[in-house]
Design a protein around this motif. Structure first.
Motif, PDB file in Angstrom:
ATOM      1  N   VAL A  89       0.832  -1.198   0.000  1.00  0.00           N
ATOM      2  CA  VAL A  89       0.000   0.000   0.000  1.00  0.00           C
ATOM      3  C   VAL A  89       0.874   1.259   0.000  1.00  0.00           C
ATOM      4  O   VAL A  89       0.550   2.249  -0.646  1.00  0.00           O
ATOM      5  CB  VAL A  89      -0.925  -0.033   1.239  1.00  0.00           C
ATOM      6  CG1 VAL A  89      -1.552   1.306   1.512  1.00  0.00           C
ATOM      7  CG2 VAL A  89      -1.979  -1.105   1.074  1.00  0.00           C
ATOM      8  N   SER A  90       2.012   1.192   0.685  1.00  0.00           N
ATOM      9  CA  SER A  90       2.890   2.363   0.791  1.00  0.00           C
ATOM     10  C   SER A  90       3.383   2.845  -0.570  1.00  0.00           C
ATOM     11  O   SER A  90       3.753   4.006  -0.718  1.00  0.00           O
ATOM     12  CB  SER A  90       4.086   2.051   1.689  1.00  0.00           C
ATOM     13  OG  SER A  90       4.846   0.986   1.155  1.00  0.00           O
ATOM     14  N   GLU A  91       3.369   1.984  -1.591  1.00  0.00           N
ATOM     15  CA  GLU A  91       3.801   2.381  -2.928  1.00  0.00           C
ATOM     16  C   GLU A  91       2.752   3.236  -3.647  1.00  0.00           C
ATOM     17  O   GLU A  91       3.067   3.934  -4.599  1.00  0.00           O
ATOM     18  CB  GLU A  91       4.093   1.138  -3.780  1.00  0.00           C
ATOM     19  CG  GLU A  91       5.278   0.328  -3.293  1.00  0.00           C
ATOM     20  CD  GLU A  91       5.493  -0.909  -4.130  1.00  0.00           C
ATOM     21  OE1 GLU A  91       5.513  -0.788  -5.376  1.00  0.00           O
ATOM     22  OE2 GLU A  91       5.615  -1.999  -3.547  1.00  0.00           O
ATOM     23  N   LEU A  92       1.504   3.154  -3.211  1.00  0.00           N
ATOM     24  CA  LEU A  92       0.413   3.847  -3.897  1.00  0.00           C
ATOM     25  C   LEU A  92      -0.228   4.965  -3.093  1.00  0.00           C
ATOM     26  O   LEU A  92      -0.952   5.791  -3.636  1.00  0.00           O
ATOM     27  CB  LEU A  92      -0.687   2.849  -4.277  1.00  0.00           C
ATOM     28  CG  LEU A  92      -0.321   1.755  -5.243  1.00  0.00           C
ATOM     29  CD1 LEU A  92      -1.501   0.823  -5.440  1.00  0.00           C
ATOM     30  CD2 LEU A  92       0.100   2.338  -6.567  1.00  0.00           C
ATOM     31  N   MET A  93      -0.006   4.967  -1.787  1.00  0.00           N
ATOM     32  CA  MET A  93      -0.705   5.931  -0.931  1.00  0.00           C
ATOM     33  C   MET A  93      -0.281   7.358  -1.236  1.00  0.00           C
ATOM     34  O   MET A  93       0.793   7.611  -1.753  1.00  0.00           O
ATOM     35  CB  MET A  93      -0.460   5.611   0.537  1.00  0.00           C
ATOM     36  CG  MET A  93       0.931   5.894   1.013  1.00  0.00           C
ATOM     37  SD  MET A  93       1.111   5.407   2.741  1.00  0.00           S
ATOM     38  CE  MET A  93       2.699   6.155   3.100  1.00  0.00           C
ATOM     39  N   SER A  94      -1.185   8.269  -0.903  1.00  0.00           N
ATOM     40  CA  SER A  94      -0.877   9.690  -1.047  1.00  0.00           C
ATOM     41  C   SER A  94      -0.724  10.272   0.350  1.00  0.00           C
ATOM     42  O   SER A  94      -1.064   9.630   1.341  1.00  0.00           O
ATOM     43  CB  SER A  94      -1.995  10.396  -1.806  1.00  0.00           C
ATOM     44  OG  SER A  94      -3.225  10.209  -1.138  1.00  0.00           O
ATOM     45  N   CYS A  95      -0.218  11.486   0.414  1.00  0.00           N
ATOM     46  CA  CYS A  95      -0.064  12.161   1.703  1.00  0.00           C
ATOM     47  C   CYS A  95      -1.449  12.382   2.298  1.00  0.00           C
ATOM     48  O   CYS A  95      -2.379  12.748   1.585  1.00  0.00           O
ATOM     49  CB  CYS A  95       0.637  13.495   1.533  1.00  0.00           C
ATOM     50  SG  CYS A  95       2.352  13.325   1.094  1.00  0.00           S
ATOM     51  N   PRO A  96      -1.571  12.183   3.591  1.00  0.00           N
ATOM     52  CA  PRO A  96      -2.899  12.325   4.198  1.00  0.00           C
ATOM     53  C   PRO A  96      -3.291  13.782   4.421  1.00  0.00           C
ATOM     54  O   PRO A  96      -2.458  14.612   4.759  1.00  0.00           O
ATOM     55  CB  PRO A  96      -2.754  11.601   5.528  1.00  0.00           C
ATOM     56  CG  PRO A  96      -1.315  11.797   5.892  1.00  0.00           C
ATOM     57  CD  PRO A  96      -0.569  11.778   4.572  1.00  0.00           C
ATOM     58  N   VAL A  97      -4.543  14.048   4.196  1.00  0.00           N
ATOM     59  CA  VAL A  97      -5.151  15.309   4.577  1.00  0.00           C
ATOM     60  C   VAL A  97      -6.069  14.928   5.724  1.00  0.00           C
ATOM     61  O   VAL A  97      -6.951  14.085   5.554  1.00  0.00           O
ATOM     62  CB  VAL A  97      -5.950  15.927   3.408  1.00  0.00           C
ATOM     63  CG1 VAL A  97      -6.658  17.195   3.858  1.00  0.00           C
ATOM     64  CG2 VAL A  97      -5.036  16.194   2.230  1.00  0.00           C
ATOM     65  N   THR A  98      -5.835  15.480   6.890  1.00  0.00           N
ATOM     66  CA  THR A  98      -6.582  15.060   8.070  1.00  0.00           C
ATOM     67  C   THR A  98      -7.304  16.232   8.719  1.00  0.00           C
ATOM     68  O   THR A  98      -7.013  17.387   8.440  1.00  0.00           O
ATOM     69  CB  THR A  98      -5.636  14.426   9.114  1.00  0.00           C
ATOM     70  OG1 THR A  98      -4.659  15.396   9.507  1.00  0.00           O
ATOM     71  CG2 THR A  98      -4.934  13.195   8.555  1.00  0.00           C
ATOM     72  N   ALA A  99      -8.218  15.880   9.608  1.00  0.00           N
ATOM     73  CA  ALA A  99      -8.971  16.884  10.357  1.00  0.00           C
ATOM     74  C   ALA A  99      -8.741  16.654  11.844  1.00  0.00           C
ATOM     75  O   ALA A  99      -8.516  15.532  12.285  1.00  0.00           O
ATOM     76  CB  ALA A  99     -10.458  16.771  10.042  1.00  0.00           C
ATOM     77  N   SER A 100      -8.833  17.725  12.604  1.00  0.00           N
ATOM     78  CA  SER A 100      -8.776  17.663  14.056  1.00  0.00           C
ATOM     79  C   SER A 100     -10.210  17.592  14.574  1.00  0.00           C
ATOM     80  O   SER A 100     -11.094  18.252  14.014  1.00  0.00           O
ATOM     81  CB  SER A 100      -8.091  18.913  14.598  1.00  0.00           C
ATOM     82  OG  SER A 100      -8.383  19.072  15.971  1.00  0.00           O
ATOM     83  N   PRO A 101     -10.453  16.847  15.641  1.00  0.00           N
ATOM     84  CA  PRO A 101     -11.817  16.806  16.184  1.00  0.00           C
ATOM     85  C   PRO A 101     -12.281  18.160  16.707  1.00  0.00           C
ATOM     86  O   PRO A 101     -13.474  18.412  16.833  1.00  0.00           O
ATOM     87  CB  PRO A 101     -11.719  15.776  17.316  1.00  0.00           C
ATOM     88  CG  PRO A 101     -10.271  15.697  17.656  1.00  0.00           C
ATOM     89  CD  PRO A 101      -9.522  16.030  16.411  1.00  0.00           C
ATOM     90  N   HIS A 102     -11.341  19.065  16.974  1.00  0.00           N
ATOM     91  CA  HIS A 102     -11.672  20.385  17.516  1.00  0.00           C
ATOM     92  C   HIS A 102     -11.959  21.425  16.435  1.00  0.00           C
ATOM     93  O   HIS A 102     -12.480  22.501  16.733  1.00  0.00           O
ATOM     94  CB  HIS A 102     -10.543  20.873  18.424  1.00  0.00           C
ATOM     95  CG  HIS A 102     -10.154  19.857  19.450  1.00  0.00           C
ATOM     96  ND1 HIS A 102     -10.994  19.459  20.466  1.00  0.00           N
ATOM     97  CD2 HIS A 102      -9.032  19.111  19.574  1.00  0.00           C
ATOM     98  CE1 HIS A 102     -10.399  18.526  21.190  1.00  0.00           C
ATOM     99  NE2 HIS A 102      -9.202  18.294  20.662  1.00  0.00           N
TER     100      HIS A 102
END
Length: 165
Positions: free
Chosen positions: A24-37
């Protein structure tokens, strides 16, 4: 000499095309994440900017704690007791999120996507730290070989039955 170089380039391209047993690491993209706050409005702006239908929610250490989606936001906004402008990500997120290990195979990830009816998975370490995102679109677009735009490894071995007279 020119021909050998072309053959080497061809071989190198074939090796760089991921297959079902690639990690999976060969295909994954950088994560865009959210904070619960964060506010839901902030999350929607980020999702619009990156054309995402959903994204993982992480704690201060970047550990996966949930996900937020347009669908979840719409449901919470229409059934909740708070006005939309007061909603926080924690109010609209789902804590039931499936992730995939950074060392899992693409085949494993596809199986999880099918089981969960999801088009994306957060990629996590053993400690549940989010290190990437894997979307079905990543698999399809990166699996297509330069010589075969259909992504041969994604094809099934289905052959129509021949007609008998």
């Amino acid at each position: 000499m020119q021909m050998q170089s072309s053959q080497q380039d061809d071989r190198q391209r074939k090796r760089s095309v991921p297959g079902p047993f690639s990690e999976v690491s060969e295909l994954m993209s950088c994560p865009v994440t959210a904070s619960p706050h964060s506010t839901v409005k902030e999350a929607v702006v980020v999702m619009a900017r990156y054309a995402l239908g959903a994204m993982p929610v992480v704690d201060a250490q970047r550990r996966l704690i949930g996900s937020i989606s347009h669908q979840g936001i719409a449901i919470r906004a229409s059934t909740g007791d708070k006005p939309v402008h007061e909603l926080r990500v924690r109010d609209a997120m789902s804590s039931d999120v499936t992730s995939v290990s950074v060392s899992a195979t693409v085949s494993d990830a596809l199986s999880l996507m099918v089981q969960r009816r999801s088009s994306w998975l957060p990629v996590v370490t053993r400690d549940r730290l989010v290190v990437g995102m894997l979307a079905l679109s990543d698999i399809v677009s990166k699996a297509a070989s330069p010589r075969d735009s259909r992504g041969a490894w994604l094809e099934t071995s289905y052959r129509p039955a021949s007609r008998r007279s």
